[in-house]
Motif scaffolding. Structure first.
Motif, PDB file in Angstrom:
ATOM      1  N   GLY A 105       3.822  27.804 -30.092  1.00 49.45           N
ATOM      2  CA  GLY A 105       5.278  27.656 -30.092  1.00 49.45           C
ATOM      3  C   GLY A 105       5.455  25.994 -29.483  1.00 49.45           C
ATOM      4  O   GLY A 105       6.607  25.528 -29.470  1.00 49.45           O
ATOM      5  N   GLU A 106       4.299  25.216 -29.814  1.00 53.89           N
ATOM      6  CA  GLU A 106       4.469  23.940 -29.471  1.00 53.89           C
ATOM      7  C   GLU A 106       4.424  22.942 -30.515  1.00 53.89           C
ATOM      8  O   GLU A 106       4.185  23.148 -31.780  1.00 53.89           O
ATOM      9  CB  GLU A 106       3.189  23.347 -28.538  1.00 53.89           C
ATOM     10  CG  GLU A 106       2.833  24.382 -27.446  1.00 53.89           C
ATOM     11  CD  GLU A 106       1.494  24.186 -26.595  1.00 53.89           C
ATOM     12  OE1 GLU A 106       0.738  23.184 -27.141  1.00 53.89           O
ATOM     13  OE2 GLU A 106       1.249  24.880 -25.729  1.00 53.89           O
ATOM     14  N   SER A 150       6.613  25.962 -46.230  1.00 48.80           N
ATOM     15  CA  SER A 150       6.837  26.544 -45.215  1.00 48.80           C
ATOM     16  C   SER A 150       8.139  26.048 -44.759  1.00 48.80           C
ATOM     17  O   SER A 150       8.766  26.701 -43.786  1.00 48.80           O
ATOM     18  CB  SER A 150       5.590  25.984 -44.257  1.00 48.80           C
ATOM     19  OG  SER A 150       5.911  24.755 -43.951  1.00 48.80           O
ATOM     20  N   ALA A 151       8.904  24.942 -45.479  1.00 51.01           N
ATOM     21  CA  ALA A 151      10.060  24.598 -44.988  1.00 51.01           C
ATOM     22  C   ALA A 151      11.223  25.731 -45.113  1.00 51.01           C
ATOM     23  O   ALA A 151      11.178  26.344 -46.135  1.00 51.01           O
ATOM     24  CB  ALA A 151      10.504  23.215 -45.907  1.00 51.01           C
ATOM     25  N   VAL A 158      13.573  33.332 -39.345  1.00 53.18           N
ATOM     26  CA  VAL A 158      12.675  34.041 -38.568  1.00 53.18           C
ATOM     27  C   VAL A 158      11.492  33.337 -38.197  1.00 53.18           C
ATOM     28  O   VAL A 158      10.925  33.227 -37.176  1.00 53.18           O
ATOM     29  CB  VAL A 158      12.400  35.641 -38.967  1.00 53.18           C
ATOM     30  CG1 VAL A 158      11.256  36.279 -37.907  1.00 53.18           C
ATOM     31  CG2 VAL A 158      13.749  36.356 -38.715  1.00 53.18           C
ATOM     32  N   ALA A 159      11.103  32.818 -39.384  1.00 52.06           N
ATOM     33  CA  ALA A 159       9.648  32.156 -39.298  1.00 52.06           C
ATOM     34  C   ALA A 159       9.662  30.916 -40.332  1.00 52.06           C
ATOM     35  O   ALA A 159      10.294  31.110 -41.166  1.00 52.06           O
ATOM     36  CB  ALA A 159       8.540  32.984 -39.522  1.00 52.06           C
ATOM     37  N   GLY A 160       8.886  29.950 -40.092  1.00 56.83           N
ATOM     38  CA  GLY A 160       8.962  28.729 -40.991  1.00 56.83           C
ATOM     39  C   GLY A 160       7.880  27.867 -40.334  1.00 56.83           C
ATOM     40  O   GLY A 160       7.737  27.696 -39.059  1.00 56.83           O
ATOM     41  N   GLY A 161       7.415  26.824 -41.126  1.00 54.54           N
ATOM     42  CA  GLY A 161       6.459  25.843 -40.600  1.00 54.54           C
ATOM     43  C   GLY A 161       7.287  24.541 -40.200  1.00 54.54           C
ATOM     44  O   GLY A 161       6.917  23.863 -39.306  1.00 54.54           O
ATOM     45  N   ALA A 162       8.051  24.282 -41.343  1.00 57.03           N
ATOM     46  CA  ALA A 162       8.832  22.985 -41.103  1.00 57.03           C
ATOM     47  C   ALA A 162      10.198  23.357 -41.229  1.00 57.03           C
ATOM     48  O   ALA A 162      10.800  24.199 -42.089  1.00 57.03           O
ATOM     49  CB  ALA A 162       8.101  21.748 -42.107  1.00 57.03           C
ATOM     50  N   LEU A 303       9.508  20.071 -37.342  1.00 55.39           N
ATOM     51  CA  LEU A 303       8.566  21.425 -37.077  1.00 55.39           C
ATOM     52  C   LEU A 303       9.616  22.513 -36.812  1.00 55.39           C
ATOM     53  O   LEU A 303      10.410  22.306 -35.966  1.00 55.39           O
ATOM     54  CB  LEU A 303       7.631  21.283 -36.204  1.00 55.39           C
ATOM     55  CG  LEU A 303       6.499  20.357 -36.374  1.00 55.39           C
ATOM     56  CD1 LEU A 303       5.473  20.265 -35.149  1.00 55.39           C
ATOM     57  CD2 LEU A 303       5.629  20.673 -37.602  1.00 55.39           C
ATOM     58  N   TYR A 304       9.465  23.573 -37.533  1.00 55.47           N
ATOM     59  CA  TYR A 304      10.342  24.702 -37.112  1.00 55.47           C
ATOM     60  C   TYR A 304       9.983  25.543 -35.889  1.00 55.47           C
ATOM     61  O   TYR A 304       8.949  26.089 -36.061  1.00 55.47           O
ATOM     62  CB  TYR A 304      10.862  25.563 -38.594  1.00 55.47           C
ATOM     63  CG  TYR A 304      11.814  26.576 -38.375  1.00 55.47           C
ATOM     64  CD1 TYR A 304      13.174  26.290 -38.068  1.00 55.47           C
ATOM     65  CD2 TYR A 304      11.527  28.020 -38.029  1.00 55.47           C
ATOM     66  CE1 TYR A 304      13.942  27.141 -38.083  1.00 55.47           C
ATOM     67  CE2 TYR A 304      12.364  28.989 -37.866  1.00 55.47           C
ATOM     68  CZ  TYR A 304      13.677  28.770 -37.770  1.00 55.47           C
ATOM     69  OH  TYR A 304      14.718  29.460 -37.293  1.00 55.47           O
ATOM     70  N   ASN A 305      10.862  25.723 -35.034  1.00 55.43           N
ATOM     71  CA  ASN A 305      10.613  26.723 -34.036  1.00 55.43           C
ATOM     72  C   ASN A 305      11.908  27.445 -33.577  1.00 55.43           C
ATOM     73  O   ASN A 305      12.892  27.136 -33.309  1.00 55.43           O
ATOM     74  CB  ASN A 305      10.477  25.957 -32.643  1.00 55.43           C
ATOM     75  CG  ASN A 305       9.030  24.951 -32.748  1.00 55.43           C
ATOM     76  OD1 ASN A 305       7.871  25.568 -32.951  1.00 55.43           O
ATOM     77  ND2 ASN A 305       9.366  23.579 -32.549  1.00 55.43           N
ATOM     78  N   ASN A 306      11.491  28.920 -34.091  1.00 58.77           N
ATOM     79  CA  ASN A 306      12.535  29.675 -33.658  1.00 58.77           C
ATOM     80  C   ASN A 306      12.824  30.173 -32.286  1.00 58.77           C
ATOM     81  O   ASN A 306      12.519  31.235 -31.898  1.00 58.77           O
ATOM     82  CB  ASN A 306      12.541  30.831 -34.465  1.00 58.77           C
ATOM     83  CG  ASN A 306      13.918  31.921 -34.441  1.00 58.77           C
ATOM     84  OD1 ASN A 306      14.735  31.620 -34.185  1.00 58.77           O
ATOM     85  ND2 ASN A 306      13.497  33.188 -34.518  1.00 58.77           N
TER      86      ASN A 306
END
Length: 333
Positions: A105-106, A150-151, A158-162, A303-306
């Motif tokens: 999660g960084e 991933s955007a 819930v999830a994604g990279g960007a 970057l996507y962080n939920n």
């Protein structure tokens, strides 16, 4: 009773009780460390602002001091407790290291290039698609490879990279509207009750705010955070507008489109192109085919962080970074 400290008594003590003394000192040190860890605030992932530089880029003269500079200039709000900048260039395990960071999660933003490699014939000419006439891509750019698939465009994903960068600006505007009376974030008055609620929801149990006075200071800091975000957002939006519309055109969304077999089009703003910032090479760059250092295709990926526990309030700190980059490396207006 003779309780005088003599050389012989001291020598006997050190001879027979030295181990006890060492253990006592060690226990004391561990105890103090435990106390400090319990009373101090430990930043959450959301309270770190971390800039990654991927292995396709090299770092310039400003890189080593960037984290300290961002702190010293108060680029971010009071609730960003630490800033980190990390380059994966020259690391043979870069992919593994980056994946491990993201799994934990960084990471807040990432800089990489948008350089596609096209197929060429024996004479060095581009090979084109017979139907479209477009050059055939041999190897996708680092930006496309990471962000296109991933955007996310949904802030509650819930999830994604960007994050789709066009969607990100919309999210920020919607977020700001929630703090101003009537939703008028451009000209309306800030809603003090909403500001207080926001602060208490995120930091009500934070060890930094144990007393009523400190909590009131925290509410004031929260108000300043919202007002700063508003000003930074207005500034950044002007940088995306072309000159003929009153902007500067220094920032652009790098957009990719792909047509599926059913005719539907997937459109993704994968990153923010920083090539308009002439001096960004002092921070990051790559070397083109002629051996020249350039930053023409450098992009900033969000970057996507939920995050949970209201950590998503801090996802818009990247707006402040964009402003800093423009003011430092471009011709800000």
């Amino acid at each position: 009773m003779d309780a005088r400290i003599t050389k012989s008594r001291l020598a006997n003590l050190l001879s027979y009780d030295w181990l006890k003394i060492v253990i006592a000192v060690a226990v004391s040190i561990v105890g103090l460390a435990l106390v400090f860890s319990l009373v101090s605030t430990r930043p959450t992932n959301a309270q770190y602002f971390t800039v990654y530089v991927r292995e396709d880029l090299s770092v310039g003269k400003d890189f080593s001091s960037m984290a300290d500079t961002l702190k010293e200039k108060d680029v971010f709000s009071y609730d960003t407790l630490d800033v980190r900048v990390e380059s994966f260039s020259g690391n043979e395990y870069a992919g593994t290291a980056f994946s491990a960071r993201r799994a934990a999660g960084e990471g807040t933003v990432m800089l990489l290039s948008d350089n596609r490699i096209y197929e060429t014939d024996d004479e060095g000419n581009f090979v084109t698609d017979e139907e479209t006439g477009e050059p055939i891509v041999q190897t996708e750019s680092e930006l496309y490879a990471y962000a296109f698939g991933s955007a996310v465009t949904d802030p509650e994903a819930v999830a994604g990279g960007a994050i789709d960068t066009e969607a990100y600006l919309v999210w920020c505007e919607q977020y700001l509207a929630g703090f101003y009376e009537g939703g008028d974030w451009e000209n309306g008055a800030i809603d003090e009750a909403v500001v207080r609620q926001s602060f208490l929801a995120r930091n009500g149990s934070d060890k930094r705010y144990k007393t009523a006075a400190k909590r009131e200071q925290g509410v004031a800091d929260e108000r300043a955070r919202i007002e700063k975000l508003r000003e930074d957002y207005l500034f950044v939006c002007r940088q995306f507008l072309p000159v003929e519309e009153g902007g500067t055109g220094l920032l652009k969304h790098t957009v990719y489109e792909e047509t599926a077999e059913d005719g539907s089009v997937r459109r993704v703003a994968c990153g923010v192109a920083l090539g308009g910032l002439e001096r960004i090479k002092d921070f990051v760059y790559y070397t083109d085919a002629d051996g020249t250092a350039t930053a023409e295709s450098v992009n900033l990926v969000l970057l996507y962080n939920n995050y949970t526990n209201h950590g998503n309030d801090l996802r818009f700190e990247a707006i402040s970074l964009m402003r800093y980059l423009v003011e430092t490396y471009g011709e800000a207006q």
